[in-house]
Structure formats: C-alpha cells, structure tokens
Design a protein around this motif. Structure first.
Motif, PDB file in Angstrom:
ATOM      1  N   TYR A  22      27.372  91.653  45.859  1.00 55.18           N
ATOM      2  CA  TYR A  22      27.749  92.187  47.169  1.00 55.18           C
ATOM      3  C   TYR A  22      27.207  93.605  47.355  1.00 55.18           C
ATOM      4  CZ  TYR A  22      30.711  88.146  47.785  1.00 55.18           C
ATOM      5  OH  TYR A  22      31.149  86.848  47.919  1.00 55.18           O
ATOM      6  N   ALA A  23      27.253  94.422  46.318  1.00 56.45           N
ATOM      7  CA  ALA A  23      26.698  95.766  46.418  1.00 56.45           C
ATOM      8  C   ALA A  23      25.204  95.714  46.717  1.00 56.45           C
ATOM      9  CB  ALA A  23      26.952  96.529  45.117  1.00 56.45           C
ATOM     10  N   ALA A  24      24.494  94.799  46.083  1.00 57.16           N
ATOM     11  CA  ALA A  24      23.062  94.656  46.331  1.00 57.16           C
ATOM     12  C   ALA A  24      22.798  94.234  47.770  1.00 57.16           C
ATOM     13  CB  ALA A  24      22.465  93.638  45.354  1.00 57.16           C
ATOM     14  N   ALA A  25      23.646  93.349  48.303  1.00 59.66           N
ATOM     15  CA  ALA A  25      23.471  92.905  49.686  1.00 59.66           C
ATOM     16  C   ALA A  25      23.626  94.071  50.664  1.00 59.66           C
ATOM     17  CB  ALA A  25      24.473  91.803  50.012  1.00 59.66           C
ATOM     18  N   PHE A  26      24.591  94.954  50.396  1.00 63.94           N
ATOM     19  CA  PHE A  26      24.752  96.134  51.252  1.00 63.94           C
ATOM     20  C   PHE A  26      23.555  97.071  51.116  1.00 63.94           C
ATOM     21  CE2 PHE A  26      29.344  95.070  51.534  1.00 63.94           C
ATOM     22  CZ  PHE A  26      29.503  95.231  52.907  1.00 63.94           C
ATOM     23  N   CYS A  27      23.035  97.239  49.887  1.00 68.49           N
ATOM     24  CA  CYS A  27      21.852  98.074  49.709  1.00 68.49           C
ATOM     25  C   CYS A  27      20.641  97.484  50.422  1.00 68.49           C
ATOM     26  CB  CYS A  27      21.550  98.254  48.222  1.00 68.49           C
ATOM     27  SG  CYS A  27      22.685  99.375  47.365  1.00 68.49           S
ATOM     28  N   SER A  60      31.380  84.614  36.319  1.00 68.36           N
ATOM     29  CA  SER A  60      30.678  85.770  36.876  1.00 68.36           C
ATOM     30  C   SER A  60      29.371  85.340  37.519  1.00 68.36           C
ATOM     31  CB  SER A  60      30.392  86.806  35.781  1.00 68.36           C
ATOM     32  OG  SER A  60      31.578  87.340  35.262  1.00 68.36           O
ATOM     33  N   GLN A  61      28.669  84.447  36.866  1.00 68.98           N
ATOM     34  CA  GLN A  61      27.395  83.970  37.410  1.00 68.98           C
ATOM     35  C   GLN A  61      27.598  83.138  38.665  1.00 68.98           C
ATOM     36  OE1 GLN A  61      25.996  82.051  33.829  1.00 68.98           O
ATOM     37  NE2 GLN A  61      24.833  83.848  33.176  1.00 68.98           N
ATOM     38  N   GLU A  62      28.667  82.317  38.695  1.00 74.68           N
ATOM     39  CA  GLU A  62      28.947  81.528  39.889  1.00 74.68           C
ATOM     40  C   GLU A  62      29.276  82.428  41.072  1.00 74.68           C
ATOM     41  OE1 GLU A  62      32.060  78.842  38.926  1.00 74.68           O
ATOM     42  OE2 GLU A  62      30.884  77.732  37.438  1.00 74.68           O
ATOM     43  N   LEU A  63      30.079  83.462  40.829  1.00 76.89           N
ATOM     44  CA  LEU A  63      30.425  84.394  41.896  1.00 76.89           C
ATOM     45  C   LEU A  63      29.195  85.165  42.366  1.00 76.89           C
ATOM     46  CD1 LEU A  63      33.825  85.761  40.542  1.00 76.89           C
ATOM     47  CD2 LEU A  63      33.465  84.059  42.344  1.00 76.89           C
ATOM     48  N   TYR A  64      28.287  85.465  41.446  1.00 78.95           N
ATOM     49  CA  TYR A  64      27.045  86.140  41.813  1.00 78.95           C
ATOM     50  C   TYR A  64      26.200  85.240  42.718  1.00 78.95           C
ATOM     51  CZ  TYR A  64      22.607  88.643  41.274  1.00 78.95           C
ATOM     52  OH  TYR A  64      21.429  89.317  41.501  1.00 78.95           O
ATOM     53  N   ARG A  65      26.140  83.954  42.391  1.00 82.40           N
ATOM     54  CA  ARG A  65      25.393  83.019  43.248  1.00 82.40           C
ATOM     55  C   ARG A  65      26.036  82.920  44.626  1.00 82.40           C
ATOM     56  NH1 ARG A  65      24.719  80.236  38.247  1.00 82.40           N
ATOM     57  NH2 ARG A  65      26.562  78.964  38.602  1.00 82.40           N
ATOM     58  N   ASP A  66      27.360  82.897  44.661  1.00 82.67           N
ATOM     59  CA  ASP A  66      28.049  82.894  45.956  1.00 82.67           C
ATOM     60  C   ASP A  66      27.668  84.130  46.767  1.00 82.67           C
ATOM     61  OD1 ASP A  66      29.298  80.556  45.243  1.00 82.67           O
ATOM     62  OD2 ASP A  66      31.262  81.468  44.870  1.00 82.67           O
ATOM     63  N   ALA A  67      27.580  85.266  46.085  1.00 85.41           N
ATOM     64  CA  ALA A  67      27.274  86.515  46.780  1.00 85.41           C
ATOM     65  C   ALA A  67      25.876  86.528  47.378  1.00 85.41           C
ATOM     66  CB  ALA A  67      27.438  87.697  45.823  1.00 85.41           C
ATOM     67  N   GLN A  68      24.975  85.728  46.822  1.00 84.86           N
ATOM     68  CA  GLN A  68      23.640  85.647  47.408  1.00 84.86           C
ATOM     69  C   GLN A  68      23.698  85.065  48.818  1.00 84.86           C
ATOM     70  OE1 GLN A  68      21.317  87.162  45.257  1.00 84.86           O
ATOM     71  NE2 GLN A  68      23.326  87.367  44.305  1.00 84.86           N
ATOM     72  N   VAL A  69      24.688  84.213  49.052  1.00 82.79           N
ATOM     73  CA  VAL A  69      24.863  83.609  50.374  1.00 82.79           C
ATOM     74  C   VAL A  69      25.810  84.444  51.235  1.00 82.79           C
ATOM     75  CG1 VAL A  69      25.689  81.558  51.618  1.00 82.79           C
ATOM     76  CG2 VAL A  69      24.453  81.306  49.437  1.00 82.79           C
ATOM     77  N   LEU A  70      26.936  84.859  50.659  1.00 83.52           N
ATOM     78  CA  LEU A  70      27.993  85.513  51.435  1.00 83.52           C
ATOM     79  C   LEU A  70      27.754  87.008  51.610  1.00 83.52           C
ATOM     80  CD1 LEU A  70      31.069  83.752  49.787  1.00 83.52           C
ATOM     81  CD2 LEU A  70      29.862  83.091  51.884  1.00 83.52           C
ATOM     82  N   GLY A  71      27.067  87.637  50.665  1.00 83.74           N
ATOM     83  CA  GLY A  71      26.858  89.078  50.714  1.00 83.74           C
ATOM     84  C   GLY A  71      26.136  89.555  51.966  1.00 83.74           C
ATOM     85  N   ASP A  97      30.855  85.828  59.620  1.00 83.34           N
ATOM     86  CA  ASP A  97      30.286  84.490  59.782  1.00 83.34           C
ATOM     87  C   ASP A  97      30.071  83.905  58.395  1.00 83.34           C
ATOM     88  OD1 ASP A  97      29.058  82.185  60.664  1.00 83.34           O
ATOM     89  OD2 ASP A  97      27.094  83.140  60.949  1.00 83.34           O
ATOM     90  N   SER A  98      31.153  83.392  57.803  1.00 77.00           N
ATOM     91  CA  SER A  98      31.106  82.951  56.419  1.00 77.00           C
ATOM     92  C   SER A  98      30.786  81.462  56.330  1.00 77.00           C
ATOM     93  CB  SER A  98      32.443  83.264  55.739  1.00 77.00           C
ATOM     94  OG  SER A  98      32.336  83.115  54.354  1.00 77.00           O
TER      95      SER A  98
END
Length: 341
Positions: free
Chosen positions: A166-171, A130-141, A326-327
């Motif tokens: 990802y939700a935070a990135a949209f917000c 979960s934490q790794e996916l969260y870190r990914d989302a900081q870049v990809l989100g 642009d991933s």
C-alpha cells in the motif's frame, strides 16, 4: 456482485468456522442455558464458566448464521433447528449429539480454549499470508491511493505495513511522497527485497521528472519495530493503519490509536483501513465469522465502527469521515479518515 453484497453475503453451515462455533456452543451447554432464559454474554459466561468477552464474539457469530438471536444485548436461541425432537436432520446445527461426543477438529480446539478464558498467544504473521496480502495490495493499493487525496503531503508512515504494497501504491500515485513502512524484522527484510525488485516500468512519468530523478521504490523505506511495544517514529503528515486494529485486543487497539495520533504532525491525516462491524457486532457475516478466527488465534476480534470512532475521538482526532473506495467484491474493508488538529 458489488462490494456491499459481497461483504454481507450469508455464510452457511459448511463454513468451518460455523461448525467450530456450533461445536463450542454445544460443548459449553450454551443452547441449553438459553432454552431456560434470555441472557447477556456476561450472565452466560458466569453460568458456563467462560470468558465474557470471548463468549460474546462466539454468540455474535452464531447470531449472524441464525443459530441465536440478539436484542438489546440479550441472546436467545434462534429459529434454526428449533424442534429438539429432530436432532441430526439436514440444516440442524444446534442439537447434533455427535458434536459434544466427538473430538474437536480444525479451529474448534483453539476456539474452545479462548472462550473458556485460556489466553491465546500473539502469533507472528506467516510468510505466506504476508505475500498474499502483498498481492492483494497490488490490486487494492492503487484504488486506495486514488480515493485518498495526498496531494501536498510529503511523509507517510505505514504502521504494520507488511511488505509495503500500500505504501508503494501511494508513492506511485504521488511523486512528492516519501513513505516509511514499519513492521517486524523478518517482514521488513522481505519488504526491502521486493522493493528493490520493483521494475522501472512502475515509475510514473511525473516520478521521472522530479528533482531527485528517482523512482517510487527509492522513496520507500522500511523500519523494523513492534508497533505495540516500540515508540512509533514521528514527524509524518500521513499515517496509514491498514488491517492492524482487528489483530489486537481492545485495550491494545485503543492505545495504538493514541500512538498513531502521536506519530502525526499537526494537520496530519490518519487513514484507517479496517473490517468494521455493525453496532451489534453481529454483521456483516464475513466479519462476524472472521472474529472467530481472530479469537482462536490471538484472543482478538473485529471491531464495530462506533468503537473505532470512539478511540479516534479519545485520541484527539477530529473530522472523522469515510472515504469511498472503488474496491473489489472480495475486499471486506472500509476506510475512515481522521485529522489531527
């Protein structure tokens, strides 16, 4: 390396999943069966005492590394190690006798059980993942938020949204947007903790100028629930489904798409971020081998784009199209958008 090249890069025999797949195939007698006749997965399963769906995932992965061939739904032995008189040579993965005699290692025991039809459980996501996916989302989100225009949308539901990256990135990108993340209780607790720690610097200028005068973190809520067991909240004009279909068995994934449709208001938008396979399900190679990991863990797999599109149509979605994101080269996901009338 661009995104497509990264997703399509070949994976060699050193990959643990390739060796596990080859080991399972040897133990089942798959190569010997195909030496006699080209066969479908169902025919092979009946002959070898295996589960047809699971065997198909195994065989498709073996196709992607050249150990098998597939044409018209029928499998044949590949060109790798075609000469049975040379077992054990470098590059020969098919006829290595110690595989059948040795003890399975790594994911091979779980993969063998899955292919033989012994039901796998549905493990909860490890906290570290979960934490790794969260870190990914900081870049990809932020890139996803830039590619998917949510101007004018006000309520987003992120189903199985993990820690809320990802939700935070949209917000962050859309100051009028309020997001709700639905996930299991333990994940929700951690997500709330991280949201509370989001620094003020992550607020946008427009965020600070809204009537509410609040930052993106205050527009991010978490709800505990199991999206396979519990009814989804309703009344949203955007639903995000990121990497949740490939963790489910096909019937559950199809039902989940229907539930995503129900969660949307008329005119709502579904954003599906998924690892999508080609129609034959033998590529991209990364996805074919990732399916082995999913099969061993939860008897699930990655799905082809046409399968996902069929579920969307059956649920009532229209105007299904792909968003160009642009991933990063290491991100194998694609993004489909679908509308609810």
């Amino acid at each position: 390396m661009d995104d497509a090249a990264a997703r399509d890069r070949p994976l060699g025999p050193a990959d643990e999943r390739v060796r596990a797949a080859r080991g399972v195939a040897v133990r089942l007698g798959l190569f010997e069966a195909l030496a006699e006749a080209r066969s479908t997965a169902a025919e092979l399963a009946a002959r070898l005492g295996a589960d047809a769906d699971a065997l198909e995932v195994l065989a498709d992965a073996l196709v992607c590394v050249g150990l098998l061939k597939k044409h018209g739904g029928r499998y044949a032995n590949g060109d790798v190690a075609a000469d049975p008189a040379r077992p054990g040579e470098s590059g020969d993965l098919r006829g290595d006798p110690p595989v059948a005699a040795g003890r399975p290692r790594g994911i091979e025991p779980r993969l063998l059980r899955a292919v033989r039809g012994f039901a796998a459980g549905t493990p909860s996501m490890p906290r570290t993942l979960s934490q790794e996916l969260y870190r990914d989302a900081q870049v990809l989100g932020p890139r996803l938020a830039q590619a998917v225009d949510l101007s004018g949308r006000r309520r987003l539901l992120d189903v199985g949204g993990g820690l809320g990256g990802y939700a935070a990135a949209f917000c962050d990108a859309y100051p009028q947007l309020h997001a709700t993340v639905l996930d299991l209780p333990g994940t929700v607790r951690e997500g709330r903790r991280l949201a509370a720690q989001r620094p003020p610097a992550q607020q946008t200028a427009s965020d600070r100028e809204t009537e509410e005068g609040t930052g993106a973190a205050s527009r991010l809520a978490f709800v505990a629930g199991d999206f396979l067991q519990d009814p989804l909240p309703r009344g949203f004009d955007v639903v995000l489904a990121s990497d949740i279909l490939h963790g489910q068995r096909a019937p559950d994934a199809a039902r989940l798409v229907g539930a995503l449709h129900d969660a949307l208001d008329p005119g709502g938008l579904l954003v599906v971020r998924e690892v999508l396979m080609d129609p034959e399900r033998t590529g991209p190679p990364w996805a074919a081998l990732f399916s082995l990991t999913l099969l061993a863990a939860s008897a699930s797999r990655c799905y082809a784009e046409d399968e996902v599109r069929a579920w969307l149509a059956e649920a009532g979605f229209v105007d299904v199209r792909e968003a160009v994101v642009d991933s990063e080269p290491w991100d194998p996901n694609r993004v489909l958008l679908a509308a609810k009338t």
